[in-house]
Design a protein around this motif. Structure first.
Motif, PDB file in Angstrom:
ATOM      1  N   SER A 126       0.832  -1.199   0.000  1.00  0.00           N
ATOM      2  CA  SER A 126       0.000   0.000   0.000  1.00  0.00           C
ATOM      3  C   SER A 126       0.868   1.251   0.000  1.00  0.00           C
ATOM      4  N   TYR A 127       2.102   1.152   0.516  1.00  0.00           N
ATOM      5  CA  TYR A 127       3.016   2.300   0.420  1.00  0.00           C
ATOM      6  C   TYR A 127       3.247   2.646  -1.045  1.00  0.00           C
ATOM      7  N   ALA A 128       3.566   1.660  -1.843  1.00  0.00           N
ATOM      8  CA  ALA A 128       3.893   1.881  -3.247  1.00  0.00           C
ATOM      9  C   ALA A 128       2.689   2.315  -4.062  1.00  0.00           C
ATOM     10  N   ASN A 129       1.492   1.903  -3.653  1.00  0.00           N
ATOM     11  CA  ASN A 129       0.299   2.176  -4.441  1.00  0.00           C
ATOM     12  C   ASN A 129      -0.535   3.351  -3.940  1.00  0.00           C
ATOM     13  N   GLU A 130      -0.479   3.620  -2.629  1.00  0.00           N
ATOM     14  CA  GLU A 130      -1.402   4.602  -2.071  1.00  0.00           C
ATOM     15  C   GLU A 130      -0.774   5.629  -1.137  1.00  0.00           C
ATOM     16  N   HIS A 131       0.416   5.347  -0.595  1.00  0.00           N
ATOM     17  CA  HIS A 131       0.967   6.218   0.439  1.00  0.00           C
ATOM     18  C   HIS A 131       2.438   6.582   0.216  1.00  0.00           C
ATOM     19  N   PRO A 132       2.835   6.954  -0.993  1.00  0.00           N
ATOM     20  CA  PRO A 132       4.232   7.361  -1.204  1.00  0.00           C
ATOM     21  C   PRO A 132       4.537   8.605  -0.375  1.00  0.00           C
ATOM     22  N   THR A 133       5.672   8.601   0.312  1.00  0.00           N
ATOM     23  CA  THR A 133       5.955   9.685   1.253  1.00  0.00           C
ATOM     24  C   THR A 133       7.410  10.115   1.137  1.00  0.00           C
ATOM     25  N   GLY A 134       7.641  11.186   0.391  1.00  0.00           N
ATOM     26  CA  GLY A 134       8.982  11.723   0.243  1.00  0.00           C
ATOM     27  C   GLY A 134       9.091  13.101   0.861  1.00  0.00           C
ATOM     28  N   THR A 135      10.037  13.900   0.345  1.00  0.00           N
ATOM     29  CA  THR A 135      10.227  15.280   0.816  1.00  0.00           C
ATOM     30  C   THR A 135       9.992  16.288  -0.296  1.00  0.00           C
ATOM     31  N   GLY A 136       9.479  15.835  -1.448  1.00  0.00           N
ATOM     32  CA  GLY A 136       9.448  16.652  -2.651  1.00  0.00           C
ATOM     33  C   GLY A 136       8.465  17.802  -2.638  1.00  0.00           C
ATOM     34  N   ALA A 137       8.484  18.572  -3.721  1.00  0.00           N
ATOM     35  CA  ALA A 137       7.680  19.793  -3.842  1.00  0.00           C
ATOM     36  C   ALA A 137       6.191  19.503  -4.004  1.00  0.00           C
ATOM     37  N   PHE A 138       5.861  18.264  -4.362  1.00  0.00           N
ATOM     38  CA  PHE A 138       4.458  17.865  -4.476  1.00  0.00           C
ATOM     39  C   PHE A 138       4.205  16.608  -3.655  1.00  0.00           C
ATOM     40  N   LYS A 139       2.957  16.472  -3.194  1.00  0.00           N
ATOM     41  CA  LYS A 139       2.540  15.322  -2.405  1.00  0.00           C
ATOM     42  C   LYS A 139       1.485  14.519  -3.177  1.00  0.00           C
ATOM     43  N   PHE A 140       1.445  13.240  -2.899  1.00  0.00           N
ATOM     44  CA  PHE A 140       0.466  12.359  -3.535  1.00  0.00           C
ATOM     45  C   PHE A 140      -0.927  12.630  -2.991  1.00  0.00           C
ATOM     46  N   GLU A 141      -1.903  12.758  -3.895  1.00  0.00           N
ATOM     47  CA  GLU A 141      -3.298  12.873  -3.471  1.00  0.00           C
ATOM     48  C   GLU A 141      -4.102  11.641  -3.848  1.00  0.00           C
ATOM     49  N   SER A 142      -4.039  11.224  -5.128  1.00  0.00           N
ATOM     50  CA  SER A 142      -4.864  10.092  -5.531  1.00  0.00           C
ATOM     51  C   SER A 142      -4.403   9.515  -6.864  1.00  0.00           C
ATOM     52  N   TYR A 143      -4.826   8.272  -7.105  1.00  0.00           N
ATOM     53  CA  TYR A 143      -4.627   7.616  -8.392  1.00  0.00           C
ATOM     54  C   TYR A 143      -5.952   6.995  -8.786  1.00  0.00           C
ATOM     55  N   ASP A 144      -6.585   7.549  -9.814  1.00  0.00           N
ATOM     56  CA  ASP A 144      -7.840   7.031 -10.326  1.00  0.00           C
ATOM     57  C   ASP A 144      -7.514   6.107 -11.497  1.00  0.00           C
ATOM     58  N   LYS A 145      -7.529   4.803 -11.227  1.00  0.00           N
ATOM     59  CA  LYS A 145      -7.128   3.851 -12.265  1.00  0.00           C
ATOM     60  C   LYS A 145      -8.118   3.809 -13.412  1.00  0.00           C
ATOM     61  N   ALA A 146      -9.388   4.020 -13.127  1.00  0.00           N
ATOM     62  CA  ALA A 146     -10.387   4.005 -14.200  1.00  0.00           C
ATOM     63  C   ALA A 146     -10.174   5.181 -15.152  1.00  0.00           C
ATOM     64  N   ALA A 147      -9.909   6.351 -14.580  1.00  0.00           N
ATOM     65  CA  ALA A 147      -9.685   7.540 -15.410  1.00  0.00           C
ATOM     66  C   ALA A 147      -8.245   7.661 -15.871  1.00  0.00           C
ATOM     67  N   LYS A 148      -7.393   6.810 -15.326  1.00  0.00           N
ATOM     68  CA  LYS A 148      -5.958   6.822 -15.631  1.00  0.00           C
ATOM     69  C   LYS A 148      -5.337   8.187 -15.323  1.00  0.00           C
ATOM     70  N   THR A 149      -5.666   8.705 -14.141  1.00  0.00           N
ATOM     71  CA  THR A 149      -5.118   9.991 -13.718  1.00  0.00           C
ATOM     72  C   THR A 149      -4.475   9.881 -12.350  1.00  0.00           C
ATOM     73  N   VAL A 150      -3.327  10.541 -12.193  1.00  0.00           N
ATOM     74  CA  VAL A 150      -2.643  10.659 -10.914  1.00  0.00           C
ATOM     75  C   VAL A 150      -2.649  12.132 -10.534  1.00  0.00           C
ATOM     76  N   THR A 151      -3.080  12.432  -9.316  1.00  0.00           N
ATOM     77  CA  THR A 151      -3.155  13.818  -8.868  1.00  0.00           C
ATOM     78  C   THR A 151      -2.167  14.064  -7.732  1.00  0.00           C
ATOM     79  N   LEU A 152      -1.339  15.094  -7.904  1.00  0.00           N
ATOM     80  CA  LEU A 152      -0.408  15.530  -6.879  1.00  0.00           C
ATOM     81  C   LEU A 152      -0.790  16.940  -6.445  1.00  0.00           C
ATOM     82  N   VAL A 153      -0.542  17.265  -5.186  1.00  0.00           N
ATOM     83  CA  VAL A 153      -0.841  18.602  -4.672  1.00  0.00           C
ATOM     84  C   VAL A 153       0.430  19.240  -4.123  1.00  0.00           C
TER      85      VAL A 153
END
Length: 560
Positions: free
Chosen positions: A227-254
């Protein structure tokens, strides 16, 4: 010996400290999020960027392909970074890196006050936790997916499955809160540049433990991740993970408002997978996306005429025809492999299918990189020579399975189907029967050719990660791989010795000789071409800097 040691000290010092002393930055130099930040540009808004394939996952450790790296590099930082638009080293999470005289110890002076996305501190203990995690990774499935770790660090504490190398990594010590000391078993020419590889992005130790990050399972040919690799990636970068909609094939970062460096101007980035390049172009014109990568060369002029911004990158990649010697005994014969090389009309391919600036590759690294040999054996297009060699080898009725990828566009391979068809036609003209086998890029192709070795021939390539010949030759041929189906200790030892040669002149000479030998004695694959890939954006998108390493960061990007 003393002279060699002095030379080593000089080279290590130059490599290790160039870009670290004068270019050191501190967290207090953060830019304010206003119109003047980063040279201007509005703040806020959402950028929608079209990608060519779905991401593999979001733990960079297990990633080995560019579309996923484009996403994860926005979320993770590395100890060493690359100056925007170049392959030059610059401080990342480490403000300075200092090697020992023998190159076996690296001391990192870390930035203060940096936090992971979960609010936990980035410090020396976190650095060592990441290095120890990689080294101690258990399970053949997990180790098999750590492609970059295997190429750079060569082995694990306990090798499982196909892993067999002696580990480069020895230990890591948190000397104090902001000083991490890395100990290696041997010098390796990949460092310090390899510390900037996206796969070595720093992850939150707390998140890694909480979400069982090391759990990798294999069922048949498929791999499953935590689940870390798929839903909870946690780094120090300029953007954070919000969601991955597999049906829409979209990844959203904030945007990460607590980022230590130049804070992002955008509120969000949406990476939208649109596998077909023509469909990406249509969506750009319809304004449903703001840009996309890997533009078809035939579209360059029209897009520019329509007012879009085209950004070609300097060519720093390689497409090759891979040859698997495992399944078909005929391919073990050097004459047969040479016949394949002579059969390919690479000149016409470059002229008709690739953008301006593409070149035929004569060996397995760019000519702009030290180690390139001008006197390698060449294989100009010669159908009669190919037929002659096949006859001499007793293989005039050769049949080969040629795998090519669908649902993808790569910088070195803008249209895989066209390229595969052209090369297959060349081979047929030499009397070879070719069965073309299409497989989806992230749905079987890479596993089939790189892990399972099902093919006889395949096309694939490489985008450079850093400016050293070892990142090409060592990555391709530094160890036994199912992709090529051959085990050649002599070549592996030659490349290992070149990589471990510190004196600059000797380092270059060693790779020059390796290039000569690969093209004449071994020929485990055929180099095809290098190409300058381009991305395109709407006219109101500003601040993205084209990188020869495909290493663009989006925190500098604004949307007008």
């Amino acid at each position: 010996m003393l002279q060699m040691r002095v030379a080593r000290v000089r080279r290590i010092a130059l490599i290790g400290l160039a870009g670290a002393l004068a270019l050191s930055m501190s967290a207090c130099a953060e830019s304010k999020r206003d119109d003047a930040a980063g040279g201007g540009g509005k703040t806020g808004g959402t950028l929608v960027f079209g990608t060519a394939s779905v991401p593999k996952l979001f733990d960079p450790l297990f990633n080995d392909e560019g579309e996923t790296d484009r996403i994860t590099r926005q979320m993770y930082d590395t100890l060493v970074a690359f100056k925007e638009g170049t392959s030059e080293l610059t401080p990342g999470l480490a403000e300075k890196w200092t090697p020992s005289p023998d190159g076996k110890t690296w001391t990192f002076d870390l930035r203060k006050g940096v936090k992971f996305h979960d609010g936990t501190p980035f410090n020396a203990a976190a650095v060592c936790f990441n290095f120890d995690r990689w080294f101690n990774m258990a399970g053949a499935a997990a180790q098999s997916q750590m492609i970059y770790y295997g190429d750079v660090f060569e082995g694990f504490k306990k090798n499982e499955g196909d892993a067999s190398g002696e580990p480069v990594y020895k230990s890591c010590e948190a000397k104090d809160e902001n000083t991490a000391v890395l100990n290696l078993n041997k010098y390796k020419g990949a460092f310090p540049a390899a510390f900037g590889l996206g796969s070595f992005g720093m992850s939150s130790p707390d998140a890694l433990k909480k979400y069982d990050a090391d759990k990798v399972t294999q069922s048949g040919e498929a791999f499953s991740y935590s689940s870390y690799a798929n839903e909870h990636p946690t780094g120090t970068g300029a953007f954070k993970f919000e969601s991955y909609d597999k049906a829409a094939k979209t990844v959203t970062l904030v945007r990460n408002d607590d980022y230590w460096g130049e804070k992002a101007k955008l509120d969000k980035i949406v990476f939208k997978t649109i596998s077909d390049e023509n469909a990406r172009k249509q969506e750009l014109r319809a304004k449903t996306i703001d840009g996309y990568d890997l533009v078809s060369p035939q579209d360059y002029a029209a897009l520019k005429n329509d007012g879009f911004t085209l950004s070609p990158r300097p060519p720093f990649n390689l497409l090759y025809l891979g040859i698997n010697q495992k399944n078909n005994p005929a391919l073990k014969d050097l004459k047969v492999r040479q016949a394949l090389a002579y059969a390919l009309d690479r000149e016409t391919l470059v002229k008709t299918k690739m953008p301006e600036g593409a070149t035929v590759a004569k060996e397995f690294q760019p000519d702009t990189l030290a180690g390139y040999a001008k006197d390698v054996q060449e294989y100009p297009h010669d159908v009669n020579k190919a037929k002659q060699l096949l006859a001499e080898a007793g293989q005039s009725n050769l049949t080969l399975n040629f795998y090519w990828p669908t649902e993808v566009t790569r910088p070195y391979m803008p249209n895989p189907q066209e390229i595969a068809s052209a090369l297959a036609d060349n081979l047929k003209q030499a009397g070879i029967t070719v069965n073309l086998v299409p497989r989806p890029w992230n749905g079987g192709y890479k596993d089939d050719v790189q892990k399972l070795g099902k093919h006889d021939l395949h096309i694939i390539g490489w985008n450079a990660d850093y400016a050293d010949a070892g990142n090409f030759l060592g990555t391709f041929f530094g160890r036994a791989k199912p992709e090529f189906g051959f085990d050649n200790p002599e070549l592996f030892a030659q490349l290992s010795k070149a990589d471990g040669t510190v004196d600059p002149a000797a380092h270059t000479a060693a790779y020059e000789q390796a290039n000569r030998d690969i093209m004449s004695k071994y020929l485990p694959a055929v180099p095809i071409l290098s190409s300058p890939p381009a991305y395109v954006t709407a006219s109101n998108i500003k601040g993205m800097v084209a990188s020869p390493l495909n290493n663009e960061h989006f925190n500098t990007v604004s949307k007008g």
